[in-house]
Design an enzyme around this catalytic site. Structure first.
Site, PDB file in Angstrom:
ATOM      1  N   CYS A   1     -93.071  21.416  80.235  1.00 16.88           N
ATOM      2  CA  CYS A   1     -93.261  22.471  81.226  1.00 16.88           C
ATOM      3  C   CYS A   1     -92.240  22.397  82.337  1.00 16.88           C
ATOM      4  O   CYS A   1     -91.777  23.418  82.821  1.00 16.88           O
ATOM      5  CB  CYS A   1     -94.672  22.381  81.782  1.00 16.88           C
ATOM      6  SG  CYS A   1     -95.058  20.747  82.437  1.00 16.88           S
TER       7      CYS A   1
ATOM      8  N   LYS B   1    -110.493  19.526  74.032  1.00 17.79           N
ATOM      9  CA  LYS B   1    -110.014  20.339  72.904  1.00 17.79           C
ATOM     10  C   LYS B   1    -108.495  20.255  72.888  1.00 17.79           C
ATOM     11  O   LYS B   1    -107.800  20.965  73.604  1.00 17.79           O
ATOM     12  CB  LYS B   1    -110.465  21.793  73.090  1.00 17.79           C
ATOM     13  CG  LYS B   1    -110.659  22.591  71.831  1.00 17.79           C
ATOM     14  CD  LYS B   1    -109.426  22.803  70.985  1.00 17.79           C
ATOM     15  CE  LYS B   1    -108.511  23.872  71.520  1.00 17.79           C
ATOM     16  NZ  LYS B   1    -107.225  23.916  70.765  1.00 17.79           N
TER      17      LYS B   1
ATOM     18  N   GLU C   1    -102.837  24.610  84.600  1.00 17.40           N
ATOM     19  CA  GLU C   1    -101.482  24.035  84.653  1.00 17.40           C
ATOM     20  C   GLU C   1    -100.653  24.804  83.635  1.00 17.40           C
ATOM     21  O   GLU C   1    -100.805  24.588  82.427  1.00 17.40           O
ATOM     22  CB  GLU C   1    -101.531  22.553  84.251  1.00 17.40           C
ATOM     23  CG  GLU C   1    -102.276  21.665  85.207  1.00 17.40           C
ATOM     24  CD  GLU C   1    -101.507  21.445  86.486  1.00 17.40           C
ATOM     25  OE1 GLU C   1    -100.264  21.395  86.467  1.00 17.40           O
ATOM     26  OE2 GLU C   1    -102.162  21.339  87.532  1.00 17.40           O
TER      27      GLU C   1
ATOM     28  N   GLU D   1     -89.950  31.856  79.916  1.00 17.38           N
ATOM     29  CA  GLU D   1     -90.016  30.426  79.593  1.00 17.38           C
ATOM     30  C   GLU D   1     -89.554  30.200  78.149  1.00 17.38           C
ATOM     31  O   GLU D   1     -89.800  31.026  77.268  1.00 17.38           O
ATOM     32  CB  GLU D   1     -91.447  29.895  79.734  1.00 17.38           C
ATOM     33  CG  GLU D   1     -91.479  28.376  79.619  1.00 17.38           C
ATOM     34  CD  GLU D   1     -92.879  27.772  79.653  1.00 17.38           C
ATOM     35  OE1 GLU D   1     -93.020  26.638  80.104  1.00 17.38           O
ATOM     36  OE2 GLU D   1     -93.826  28.448  79.215  1.00 17.38           O
TER      37      GLU D   1
HETATM   38  P1  NAD Z   1    -101.159  27.629  74.550  1.00 15.98           P
HETATM   39  O1  NAD Z   1    -101.594  28.318  75.783  1.00 15.98           O
HETATM   40  O2  NAD Z   1    -100.795  28.439  73.382  1.00 15.98           O
HETATM   41  O3  NAD Z   1    -102.287  26.608  74.045  1.00 15.98           O
HETATM   42  C1  NAD Z   1    -102.795  25.603  74.882  1.00 15.98           C
HETATM   43  C2  NAD Z   1    -104.208  25.261  74.432  1.00 15.98           C
HETATM   44  O4  NAD Z   1    -105.062  26.373  74.648  1.00 15.98           O
HETATM   45  C3  NAD Z   1    -104.331  24.927  72.948  1.00 15.98           C
HETATM   46  O5  NAD Z   1    -105.215  23.863  72.805  1.00 15.98           O
HETATM   47  C4  NAD Z   1    -104.894  26.200  72.359  1.00 15.98           C
HETATM   48  O6  NAD Z   1    -105.606  26.006  71.159  1.00 15.98           O
HETATM   49  C5  NAD Z   1    -105.805  26.659  73.469  1.00 15.98           C
HETATM   50  N1  NAD Z   1    -106.114  28.088  73.478  1.00 15.98           N
HETATM   51  C6  NAD Z   1    -105.411  29.119  72.943  1.00 15.98           C
HETATM   52  N2  NAD Z   1    -106.050  30.291  73.184  1.00 15.98           N
HETATM   53  C7  NAD Z   1    -107.162  29.996  73.896  1.00 15.98           C
HETATM   54  C8  NAD Z   1    -108.211  30.779  74.475  1.00 15.98           C
HETATM   55  N3  NAD Z   1    -108.242  32.106  74.363  1.00 15.98           N
HETATM   56  N4  NAD Z   1    -109.186  30.142  75.155  1.00 15.98           N
HETATM   57  C9  NAD Z   1    -109.165  28.792  75.307  1.00 15.98           C
HETATM   58  N5  NAD Z   1    -108.204  27.998  74.767  1.00 15.98           N
HETATM   59  C10 NAD Z   1    -107.215  28.592  74.084  1.00 15.98           C
HETATM   60  O7  NAD Z   1     -99.974  26.677  75.002  1.00 15.98           O
HETATM   61  P2  NAD Z   1     -99.064  25.755  74.083  1.00 15.98           P
HETATM   62  O8  NAD Z   1     -98.095  26.635  73.368  1.00 15.98           O
HETATM   63  O9  NAD Z   1     -99.916  24.818  73.315  1.00 15.98           O
HETATM   64  O10 NAD Z   1     -98.310  24.875  75.186  1.00 15.98           O
HETATM   65  C11 NAD Z   1     -97.115  25.225  75.775  1.00 15.98           C
HETATM   66  C12 NAD Z   1     -97.337  25.780  77.165  1.00 15.98           C
HETATM   67  O11 NAD Z   1     -97.995  24.816  77.982  1.00 15.98           O
HETATM   68  C13 NAD Z   1     -96.026  26.086  77.880  1.00 15.98           C
HETATM   69  O12 NAD Z   1     -96.126  27.310  78.549  1.00 15.98           O
HETATM   70  C14 NAD Z   1     -95.895  24.940  78.870  1.00 15.98           C
HETATM   71  O13 NAD Z   1     -95.085  25.202  79.967  1.00 15.98           O
HETATM   72  C15 NAD Z   1     -97.326  24.716  79.235  1.00 15.98           C
HETATM   73  N6  NAD Z   1     -97.502  23.385  79.803  1.00 15.98           N
HETATM   74  C16 NAD Z   1     -97.786  23.275  81.141  1.00 15.98           C
HETATM   75  C17 NAD Z   1     -97.902  22.017  81.732  1.00 15.98           C
HETATM   76  C18 NAD Z   1     -98.220  21.860  83.201  1.00 15.98           C
HETATM   77  O14 NAD Z   1     -98.628  20.777  83.605  1.00 15.98           O
HETATM   78  N7  NAD Z   1     -98.049  22.874  84.028  1.00 15.98           N
HETATM   79  C19 NAD Z   1     -97.733  20.869  80.947  1.00 15.98           C
HETATM   80  C20 NAD Z   1     -97.428  21.035  79.601  1.00 15.98           C
HETATM   81  C21 NAD Z   1     -97.332  22.298  79.043  1.00 15.98           C
END
Ligand code: NAD
Length: 510
Positions: free
Chosen positions: A279, A172, A245, A375
């Site tokens: 990230c 997804k 992650e 962040e």
């Molecule tokens: P997000 O948490 O808003 O969304 C991530 C994914 O989760 C999306 O596909 C979203 O549709 C889905 N999602 C949202 N609510 C959900 C729920 N209740 N249940 C299941 N899935 C759900 O994050 P974002 O804004 O897309 O990404 C940015 C974040 O990701 C930042 O905090 C960044 O640091 C982190 N990130 C971490 C890493 C790592 O490897 N640690 C790598 C890249 C990004």
């Protein structure tokens, strides 16, 4: 402005999401949201396909990945176009962050998986009448949920690892960058992967939550702490294993003996790559007073030369997700109100488009500013002068996040000593943000930055269940411990314990 908008025709029509380019704000397409029932059906199909995929064996799976690698190399321009259209990034950055590591993932894991996940004969220290084989069994169906900031690689890389371990995948991707996520399915389709080995479902958090509840055998999630907590709770309820992650707030420590020219370049690259939207971007810089003036001068000079753009040669694109712009503006305003000094940037670059922000350098920042605590995905370098490395370490660890960190010094021994004292999942020395690209390096966060690791041997094994198979060596008719229990047997057991743990020879031999 919204670059992703949820729309529905009538109360029964399928929900759709309309996407616009963050660079030009023009429409780039729409997706139909997968319903919860369709997500469950996708998981059932993936489950039905899993045993066949596992039976393909490491060599069979490797051949498919080799084909996928060829497809990626052959169709890279097309893939880059899709990612650039959706993220507004430069082509250079798209190759560097998405295609290059994608090729490496498709080459590395297939080459190594057979050895890393081979059955292991484990000698037993105590029960010499037994022997053990440790077998890495696939978990089944892996649900992979990914963010928008590395939309292709963060979807492809865990998928390759899960597949090589013998699992099937329901992916997804983020609703902000769905087309880049869909490229993963496109890649494997073109490589001739059988049906239902990789299925992409589309939509926002609702679809993600439906996937978490659809009976998968593991969730591999990359995204924010807020969503990670919700997923962790849901997985806790259903006892589904998960890797989370999550976000980071990476510190950079510049020691007095650092190569200041390299460190200044590293600070700018570490903070500005992907417009700060990753990230493990450098979000806090601690520089030892002795080299602070020179370091800050060089950082400002480099930042002023960065070029924003929408096409051709440029360094920084737009902020991909508009909500991030509000966070950036709040952080900068709060910092200035609390006494931070702006050396360059500090406002939207409206001449480029609504979602562009000027690369920014701030000094005199402190830990009571949101900029140093929460962040943020934006092109900002906040710099703090510190007395010495100990003060830098104290401040680096004064944070709820612990994803990665970087240390700058000419002394590698000192760098290793400092790295071990930093509360972070990974540390780079004299470079930044490279760890995810080091395929051998397990990658994951400490503190609020996550649970578990991807990449490397540990990442590959995390898509498996380590199943010990204990075998009897001698086939004697009865074991000592079996019934009946007698006083005689108690004495024998006590004698064994006395010899094993009570004598030097016993301790040596076990
Ligand atoms: P997000 O948490 O808003 O969304 C991530 C994914 O989760 C999306 O596909 C979203 O549709 C889905 N999602 C949202 N609510 C959900 C729920 N209740 N249940 C299941 N899935 C759900 O994050 P974002 O804004 O897309 O990404 C940015 C974040 O990701 C930042 O905090 C960044 O640091 C982190 N990130 C971490 C890493 C790592 O490897 N640690 C790598 C890249 C990004």
């Amino acid at each position: 402005m919204a670059i992703v908008e949820s729309v529905q025709n009538g109360s029964n029509g399928p929900r759709r999401m309309k996407l616009s380019s963050p660079s030009t704000e023009t429409p780039i397409g729409e997706i139909t949201v997968t319903t919860a029932e369709e997500v469950r059906a996708a998981v059932r199909r993936a489950r039905a396909a899993q045993s066949g995929w596992e039976a393909t064996g490491f060599d069979g799976r490797r051949r498919y990945m080799e084909k996928a690698l060829k497809v990626l190399l052959r169709r890279q321009e097309e893939f880059i176009d899709v990612i650039v259209r959706e993220t507004g990034r430069s082509r250079m950055e798209t190759i560097m962050m998405e295609i290059f590591p994608g090729c490496d993932s498709l080459a590395y894991y297939p080459k190594k998986a057979k050895k890393i996940l081979a059955d292991q004969k484990v000698p037993l220290h105590l029960l010499k009448n037994k022997k053990m084989v440790l077998s890495y069994r696939p978990l089944g169906v892996i649900g992979i949920i990914t963010p928008w900031n590395g939309p292709f690689i963060l979807s492809l890389n865990p998928t390759v690892q899960a597949l090589m371990a013998g699992n099937t995948v329901v992916l997804k991707p983020s609703e902000v960058t769905p087309f880049s996520g869909k490229l993963v399915a496109e890649l494997f389709r073109d490589a001739g992967l059988p049906e239902d080995i990789v299925i992409v479902v589309e939509g926002d958090g609702e679809t993600g939550a439906a996937l978490v509840d659809a009976g998968v055998d593991k969730i591999s999630f990359t995204g924010s702490v807020r969503t990670g907590r919700k997923i962790g709770e849901a997985c806790g309820r259903s006892l589904t294993p998960c890797t989370l992650e999550l976000g980071g707030k990476d510190p950079m420590i510049v020691c007095a003996d650092a190569d200041v020219v390299r460190a200044a370049g590293g600070a700018v690259f570490g903070a500005m790559m992907n417009c700060g939207q990753f990230c493990s971007s450098t979000e806090r810089v601690y520089v030892v007073e002795a080299v602070a003036d020179e370091f800050i001068g060089r950082v400002v000079e480099k930042v002023k030369k960065l070029k924003l753009g929408t096409a051709g040669d440029f360094d920084l694109g737009p902020i991909i997700w508009p909500n991030q712009l509000e966070i950036i503006e709040r952080h900068v305003q709060d910092a200035i109100a609390k006494g931070a000094k702006l050396l360059t940037g500090g406002k939207r670059a409206l001449e480029m488009g609504k979602l562009f922000y000027e690369p920014t350098v701030l000094v005199d920042v402190t830990h009571d500013m949101a900029l140093m605590r929460e962040e943020r995905f934006g092109p900002i370098v906040p710099i703090v002068r510190v007395r010495d490395e100990n003060e830098a370490l104290r401040l680096a660890n004064d944070c709820v996040y612990g994803l990665a960190a970087n240390v700058w010094t000419k002394d590698n021994d000192k760098a290793i000593r400092l790295a071990k004292r930093i509360e972070a999942g990974a540390v780079c020395v004299n470079d930044s943000a490279i760890t995810y690209g080091v395929t051998e390096a397990p990658f994951g966060g400490r503190k609020s930055s996550g649970v578990g690791q991807v990449n490397g041997d540990a990442g590959l094994k995390s898509y498996c269940f380590a199943q010990p198979i204990v075998l009897d060596r001698f086939g004697i008719k009865e074991e000592q411990m079996w019934y009946p229990y007698t006083g005689e047997k108690v004495k024998i057991l006590q004698k064994i314990m006395k010899w094993v743990w009570g004598t030097p020879l016993g301790r040596m031999m076990t």
